[in-house]
Design an enzyme around this catalytic site. Structure first.
Site, PDB file in Angstrom:
ATOM      1  N   GLY A  26       0.832  -1.201   0.000  1.00 33.37           N
ATOM      2  CA  GLY A  26       0.000   0.000   0.000  1.00 33.37           C
ATOM      3  C   GLY A  26       0.859   1.241   0.000  1.00 33.37           C
ATOM      4  O   GLY A  26       2.047   1.203  -0.321  1.00 33.37           O
ATOM      5  N   HIS A  27       0.251   2.364   0.380  1.00 33.66           N
ATOM      6  CA  HIS A  27       0.945   3.645   0.407  1.00 33.66           C
ATOM      7  C   HIS A  27       1.148   4.154   1.822  1.00 33.66           C
ATOM      8  O   HIS A  27       1.421   5.335   2.032  1.00 33.66           O
ATOM      9  CB  HIS A  27       0.167   4.688  -0.411  1.00 33.66           C
ATOM     10  CG  HIS A  27       0.112   4.384  -1.866  1.00 33.66           C
ATOM     11  ND1 HIS A  27      -0.480   5.225  -2.785  1.00 33.66           N
ATOM     12  CD2 HIS A  27       0.579   3.332  -2.586  1.00 33.66           C
ATOM     13  CE1 HIS A  27      -0.380   4.702  -4.010  1.00 33.66           C
ATOM     14  NE2 HIS A  27       0.255   3.545  -3.897  1.00 33.66           N
ATOM     15  N   GLY A  28       0.989   3.283   2.827  1.00 35.98           N
ATOM     16  CA  GLY A  28       1.216   3.684   4.204  1.00 35.98           C
ATOM     17  C   GLY A  28      -0.023   4.233   4.878  1.00 35.98           C
ATOM     18  O   GLY A  28      -1.158   4.015   4.436  1.00 35.98           O
TER      19      GLY A  28
END
Length: 393
Positions: A238-240
């Protein structure tokens, strides 16, 4: 008193006490064969439960339930609480023409809803992800959110899974006292805009014990938030975990009182982040935010404040962001970075960040490369304890 009432209602229904009403969707005509549209059975069970005079439980047994949009709305007058015992596998329609509202499963204006069980909301997004062009087209049509909660009060979700959503997995908007625990989100890392849980314009939110793998932010925290606690989250791919993006639209509300703690982020595009757009149409603020006890494993951009956020790469950022960031703490953050910059603090030229503290930071390269560095602008951060990489000069 309200919490006690909900607890007693749940126990009452669990032991089958006579005053509690149960509504099994199989009794309302569901086929659970994975090919017959079971939407009407769900809607009929909801109508009956919402219209009952006491605590109500909706039973969704194991099975495959195929359906188009579902809309569960209140208020449910005279019903102190509704529990949905969800153990089935719900399969979303893949024809986008069947989704006029932009959501698949929608809960709105309900007080005292609990969704619990081993059930799965399966958005079947893989067949339509290629239609998402929102990175290139600002006027794009958003694909359906898997599960949306709108204007809810005293809500609990516990144990359920969101799988392969077409767009956001969970959307939580204008809710008060919302609690999500022990849930799971499973999307591949290349699925576009499939945030695990997006929260905005809410008060008193708890997210705890989640395992989230997705193609965008594991958790995104939008405008208008007060008192949000996030803990024990396992994030990746994911992107955090992100605060924002903020400052894109007029009259956005402030964000204050966030605690993100005791979590692990692995193999993600970003780690823990605050992001805002340049050219903000109006002023807003982010304050009193704590990131604490976070572990990274091979994460790009582990710690990042980005007030020139521009995912498409073609933004007009001549005017600095009007989002004021203040009173932010990064404490006891450790792990490994896949990028050369371990700490990025890129603040607004017009409103430099205020009172940003970094305490006991220990981020090292994930593959034995050269030592990491920090990058800063428009900020005078406060540093205590261990600082790896070293602070900005």
């Amino acid at each position: 008193m309200r919490k006690q009432s909900i607890f007693l209602s749940f126990i009452c229904c669990f032991i089958g006490f006579a005053l509690c009403a149960e509504f099994n969707i199989m009794d309302h005509g569901a086929k659970a064969d994975g090919k017959t549209d079971d939407a009407k059975a769900f809607q009929d069970a909801w109508t009956a439960a919402c219209g009952s005079s006491g605590p109500a439980t909706i039973i969704v047994p194991k099975g495959d339930y195929w359906m188009g949009p579902l809309k569960f709305t209140g208020p449910c007058k005279g019903v102190p609480s509704i529990t949905m015992k969800l153990d089935g596998h719900l399969l979303a329609e893949t024809d986008l023409n069947k989704f006029p509202s932009g959501d698949w499963v929608y809960f709105g204006w309900i007080d005292g809803l609990t969704i619990t069980g081993t059930g799965v909301f399966d958005g079947q997004g893989a067949s339509i992800w290629h239609l998402n062009d929102c990175q290139q087209n600002e006027k794009c049509k958003l694909l359906p959110t898997n599960v949306k909660f709108m204007s809810m009060t005293n809500t609990v979700i516990d144990g359920i899974t969101s799988l392969n959503s077409k767009n956001f997995n969970f959307g939580v908007v204008e809710c008060t006292n919302f609690k999500a625990v022990n849930f799971k989100v499973t999307n591949p890392g290349d699925s576009p805009n499939t945030d695990g849980m997006h929260v905005e314009r809410c008060t008193d939110v708890t997210i705890e014990g989640a395992t989230i793998g997705t193609g965008d932010d594991c958790i995104s925290l939008g405008q208008g938030l007060t008192n949000v606690h996030i803990s024990k989250v396992t994030c990746g791919p994911g992107h955090g975990i992100s605060v924002g993006s903020l400052g894109k639209y007029p009259d956005e509300k402030d964000v204050t009182g966030l605690i993100i703690s005791d979590s692990t982020i692995s193999d993600t595009l970003n780690g823990i982040r605050i992001k805002s757009w340049g050219n903000s149409p109006s002023a807003s603020s982010v304050s009193n935010v704590t990131f604490e006890n976070i572990t990274f494993k091979n994460v790009n951009n582990p710690i990042i404040i980005d007030q020139e956020y521009c995912p498409g790469g073609a933004c007009a950022n001549e005017v600095p962001s009007k989002v004021q960031i203040s009173d932010v703490t990064f404490k006891n953050i450790q792990g490994t970075s896949a990028s050369e910059v371990g700490v990025t603090l890129l603040c607004s030229k017009g409103l430099p960040c205020k009172n940003v503290k970094l305490q006991d930071i220990n981020i090292t390269p994930s593959k034995g490369a050269a030592p990491l560095k920090s990058t800063c602008s428009n900020i005078k951060a406060l540093y205590t304890g261990t600082q790896v990489p070293p602070p900005c000069p």
